[in-house]
Design a protein around this motif. Structure first.
Motif, short mmCIF file in Angstrom:
data_model
loop_
_atom_site.label_atom_id
_atom_site.label_comp_id
_atom_site.label_asym_id
_atom_site.label_seq_id
_atom_site.Cartn_x
_atom_site.Cartn_y
_atom_site.Cartn_z
N ARG A 173 37.92 49.64 65.39
CA ARG A 173 38.20 49.94 63.99
C ARG A 173 37.28 49.13 63.09
NH1 ARG A 173 44.77 49.90 64.71
NH2 ARG A 173 44.98 52.09 65.30
N PRO A 174 36.80 49.71 62.01
CA PRO A 174 35.84 49.00 61.15
C PRO A 174 36.51 47.91 60.32
CG PRO A 174 36.43 51.12 60.19
CD PRO A 174 37.07 51.08 61.54
N ILE A 175 35.70 46.93 59.96
CA ILE A 175 36.14 45.87 59.05
C ILE A 175 35.13 45.78 57.91
CG2 ILE A 175 37.36 44.53 60.80
CD1 ILE A 175 34.90 42.67 60.86
N PRO A 176 35.51 45.18 56.77
CA PRO A 176 34.56 45.05 55.66
C PRO A 176 33.31 44.26 56.07
CG PRO A 176 36.79 44.61 54.92
CD PRO A 176 36.86 44.71 56.41
N ASP A 177 32.16 44.66 55.56
CA ASP A 177 30.91 43.96 55.85
C ASP A 177 30.97 42.51 55.39
OD1 ASP A 177 29.83 46.27 56.89
OD2 ASP A 177 28.87 46.87 55.00
N ILE A 227 42.35 34.68 52.76
CA ILE A 227 42.27 33.51 51.89
C ILE A 227 40.89 32.87 51.93
CG2 ILE A 227 43.11 31.13 51.62
CD1 ILE A 227 45.89 32.21 52.53
N MET A 228 40.33 32.70 53.13
CA MET A 228 39.07 32.00 53.27
C MET A 228 37.87 32.86 52.87
SD MET A 228 39.66 28.91 53.99
CE MET A 228 38.07 28.31 54.55
N ASN A 229 38.07 34.15 52.71
CA ASN A 229 37.01 35.03 52.20
C ASN A 229 37.22 35.37 50.73
OD1 ASN A 229 35.04 36.18 54.52
ND2 ASN A 229 37.07 35.80 55.40
N SER A 230 38.17 34.71 50.10
CA SER A 230 38.53 35.01 48.72
C SER A 230 37.75 34.14 47.74
CB SER A 230 40.03 34.78 48.51
OG SER A 230 40.30 33.39 48.38
N PRO A 231 37.79 34.47 46.45
CA PRO A 231 37.15 33.62 45.44
C PRO A 231 37.84 32.27 45.27
CG PRO A 231 37.62 35.83 44.57
CD PRO A 231 38.34 35.71 45.87
N TYR A 232 39.03 32.11 45.90
CA TYR A 232 39.82 30.89 45.72
C TYR A 232 39.67 29.91 46.88
CZ TYR A 232 41.92 34.16 42.44
OH TYR A 232 42.11 35.09 41.45
N ARG A 233 38.71 30.15 47.77
CA ARG A 233 38.61 29.32 48.98
C ARG A 233 38.30 27.85 48.66
NH1 ARG A 233 34.36 30.50 53.23
NH2 ARG A 233 34.75 28.30 53.63
N ALA A 234 37.73 27.59 47.49
CA ALA A 234 37.44 26.19 47.11
C ALA A 234 38.70 25.44 46.70
CB ALA A 234 36.42 26.16 45.98
N LYS A 235 39.79 26.17 46.50
CA LYS A 235 41.06 25.56 46.07
C LYS A 235 42.07 25.58 47.21
CE LYS A 235 40.63 24.56 41.59
NZ LYS A 235 41.03 23.25 41.01
N ILE A 236 41.66 25.08 48.37
CA ILE A 236 42.53 25.08 49.55
C ILE A 236 42.67 23.66 50.08
CG2 ILE A 236 42.70 25.82 51.96
CD1 ILE A 236 41.35 28.44 51.08
#
Length: 294
Positions: A173-177, A227-236
């Protein structure tokens, strides 16, 4: 306690008396509502769970160990909480075998309300044994929790073969690039903007959800990868959940029951919650933490 308001999203499958004690602890601790998904195999306990305007109980999925139904049940609870319009600042994804073990969670979250607290163990690539969780289409019958069952050894063999490039029943099954996979622990606490991001992401990327349908232990990777591919990964930052894993072959994959002996480890770090508790086998420890957080 300021403006913090938490939506507790909890999975349950047994022990309604313990669930009710946990509900009471949460409601007495701070401003919150509680959303519980009961495993459909255990629907008989629903009538015994305390309900009021702050408690919502549903039962939609058969939640088996290792199955994708764990993230799906959480997504269902996320949608209900999101659509409630109750102005939550944070959500907590956990189980009904948790307890809060220290005062001050709400005040701690207010110090930096943008942070997501989740255990991330690291990125996963195709040279990792862990990649078998998503590269293989796992038969449901192999998802047996018993660590001494023959199927556990079959799973280990499949994982090692996958690490060396031998992939049976490949997940095509495909996943986002550009997606990088991450592994972590299941439970986490995050601001509502993270919940809204997760819900929008899965709505906008249905193929990503489909990709995990036949995965193994996707609860350790599905949300962590988003979460780790999100724009918020620096706030973890690291999780606020104390868990004591066993050290032997038979216990290393599962958290041990919390005992009084764990208190020193809980006190010396920013652990405000812990799992797992068993009120029947160790009522003294359970009572201790209920009273400690009043």
């Amino acid at each position: 306690m300021g403006k913090t308001k938490i939506a507790y999203l909890l999975l349950a499958h047994k022990s309604p008396k313990q669930i009710n004690m946990f509900i009471n602890q949460l409601l007495n601790y701070g401003d919150c509502d509680i959303y519980i998904h009961v495993d459909k195999k255990s629907e008989n306990i629903i009538s015994e769970i305390s309900k009021n305007e702050h408690v919502v109980v549903i039962s939609k999925y058969v939640v088996s160990w290792g199955s994708f139904e764990i993230p799906k049940a959480c997504l269902e609870l996320m949608r209900i909480a999101s659509e409630s319009g109750k102005g939550y600042t944070h959500f907590y994804f956990g189980s009904c075998q948790d307890l809060l073990v220290k005062k001050g969670l709400y005040e701690f979250l207010e110090k930096d309300p943008e942070i997501t607290y989740v255990k991330i163990l690291g990125a996963v690539d195709n040279y990792s044994r862990t990649s078998a969780r998503y590269r293989v289409r796992w038969p449901k019958k192999l998802m047996i929790r018993n660590d001494w069952h023959i199927y556990r050894f079959v799973r280990i063999a499949i994982q090692y073969m996958c690490k060396y490039g031998i992939v049976f029943r490949k997940n095509r099954r495909p996943i986002p690039d550009g997606m990088t996979f991450y592994e972590g622990r299941t439970w986490f606490i995050a601001p509502m903007k993270m919940m809204n991001y997760i819900l929008k992401y899965v709505d906008d990327n249905p193929s990503f959800v489909q990709f995990w349908e036949e995965s193994l232990a996707s609860d350790l990777m599905f949300f962590q990868t988003i979460i780790m591919n999100s724009p918020y990964r620096a706030k973890i930052k690291d999780e606020l959940m104390y868990v004591n894993f066993g050290k032997t072959f038979g216990t290393m994959n599962h958290p041990l029951d919390i005992s009084i002996d764990d208190e020193k480890n809980i006190e010396k770090s920013d652990f405000y919650c812990a799992r797992k508790f068993d009120m029947e086998s160790d009522p003294a420890t359970f009572k201790h933490y209920i009273e400690l957080t009043r």
